[in-house]
Design a protein around this motif. Structure first.
Motif, short mmCIF file in Angstrom:
data_model
loop_
_atom_site.label_atom_id
_atom_site.label_comp_id
_atom_site.label_asym_id
_atom_site.label_seq_id
_atom_site.Cartn_x
_atom_site.Cartn_y
_atom_site.Cartn_z
N LEU A 167 -1.72 -15.96 -15.13
CA LEU A 167 -2.36 -15.81 -13.81
C LEU A 167 -3.46 -14.76 -13.89
O LEU A 167 -3.32 -13.75 -14.58
CB LEU A 167 -1.33 -15.39 -12.76
N PRO A 168 -4.53 -14.99 -13.15
CA PRO A 168 -5.62 -14.00 -13.20
C PRO A 168 -5.25 -12.74 -12.45
O PRO A 168 -4.51 -12.78 -11.47
CB PRO A 168 -6.77 -14.73 -12.50
N PRO A 169 -5.76 -11.60 -12.90
CA PRO A 169 -5.50 -10.34 -12.18
C PRO A 169 -6.21 -10.36 -10.82
O PRO A 169 -7.13 -11.14 -10.59
CB PRO A 169 -6.09 -9.27 -13.09
N ALA A 170 -5.77 -9.49 -9.94
CA ALA A 170 -6.36 -9.43 -8.59
C ALA A 170 -7.86 -9.14 -8.67
O ALA A 170 -8.66 -9.69 -7.91
CB ALA A 170 -5.66 -8.36 -7.76
N ARG A 171 -8.24 -8.29 -9.62
CA ARG A 171 -9.66 -7.95 -9.77
C ARG A 171 -10.48 -9.20 -10.09
O ARG A 171 -11.62 -9.33 -9.66
CB ARG A 171 -9.83 -6.90 -10.88
N TYR A 172 -9.89 -10.11 -10.85
CA TYR A 172 -10.59 -11.36 -11.20
C TYR A 172 -10.94 -12.14 -9.93
O TYR A 172 -12.07 -12.58 -9.76
CB TYR A 172 -9.71 -12.20 -12.12
N LYS A 173 -9.96 -12.30 -9.06
CA LYS A 173 -10.20 -13.07 -7.83
C LYS A 173 -11.24 -12.38 -6.94
O LYS A 173 -12.11 -13.04 -6.37
CB LYS A 173 -8.89 -13.29 -7.07
N GLU A 174 -11.16 -11.08 -6.84
CA GLU A 174 -12.15 -10.33 -6.04
C GLU A 174 -13.54 -10.47 -6.64
O GLU A 174 -14.52 -10.72 -5.94
CB GLU A 174 -11.77 -8.84 -5.99
N TYR A 216 -17.26 -9.76 -17.09
CA TYR A 216 -15.83 -9.52 -16.87
C TYR A 216 -15.12 -10.85 -16.63
O TYR A 216 -14.05 -11.11 -17.20
CB TYR A 216 -15.62 -8.57 -15.69
N LEU A 217 -15.71 -11.70 -15.78
CA LEU A 217 -15.09 -13.00 -15.49
C LEU A 217 -14.95 -13.84 -16.77
O LEU A 217 -13.91 -14.45 -17.00
CB LEU A 217 -15.91 -13.76 -14.45
N LYS A 218 -16.01 -13.85 -17.58
CA LYS A 218 -15.98 -14.65 -18.82
C LYS A 218 -14.87 -14.16 -19.75
O LYS A 218 -14.09 -14.96 -20.27
CB LYS A 218 -17.33 -14.59 -19.55
N THR A 219 -14.79 -12.84 -19.97
CA THR A 219 -13.78 -12.33 -20.90
C THR A 219 -12.38 -12.52 -20.33
O THR A 219 -11.44 -12.81 -21.08
CB THR A 219 -14.01 -10.84 -21.24
#
Length: 156
Positions: free
Chosen positions: A4-11, A63-66
């Motif tokens: 699952l993606p971290p919360a920072r990813y979704k933000e 950040y999103l790509k990595t």
């Protein structure tokens, strides 16, 4: 849970998407012919500011790509594919937006140069026309004054 993606990813994702949408809207404004240099300068400043903003957002995109790459290693294939597809769409929009910005800036700079040249040429032409007008309104020399007639002929 590792997949699952971290919360920072979704933000970050929602921030990037909102920024891209806002930027695409700015770029989709119809291009109008402008003959005022100041308006063109203002539009160029806006485009340059958008380019700066694009560069500032690059860190978030990286950040999103990595994060997607990291999640892809841990997630099941279908989940991994969903995130990769999502980031590919964003990267495509990003690249298109970046290209459009560069093209618009270059085109506007070219048009500004042409307008500046045209304004300078117009100024020169008006000055020349005023001088010709003064010349044409001068008194003609008397018929017997051959020296004055020759001088005026040279001026013509």
């Amino acid at each position: 849970f590792d997949s699952l993606p971290p919360a920072r990813y979704k933000e970050t994702m929602s921030t990037i998407l909102a920024w891209i949408q806002q930027s695409e809207t700015k770029l989709s404004m119809p291009q109008v012919a402008v003959a005022e240099y100041e308006i063109m300068e203002q539009r160029l400043r806006e485009l340059k500011a958008l380019q700066s903003s694009l560069q500032e957002q690059q860190k978030s995109l990286n950040y999103l790509k990595t994060t997607v790459e990291d999640m892809s290693k841990k997630a099941p294939a279908e989940v991994s594919q969903r995130y990769r597809s999502e980031i590919e769409v964003i990267l495509g929009r990003w690249k298109k937006l970046s290209t459009q910005l560069v093209e618009r800036c270059q085109k506007l700079e070219e048009l500004m140069t042409k307008l500046q040249r045209f304004q300078n040429d117009t100024k020169t032409l008006k000055k020349w026309m005023a001088e010709v007008d003064v010349f044409l309104k001068e008194e003609w020399p008397a018929l017997g004054d051959s020296e004055a007639l020759e001088k005026q002929l040279e001026q013509c």
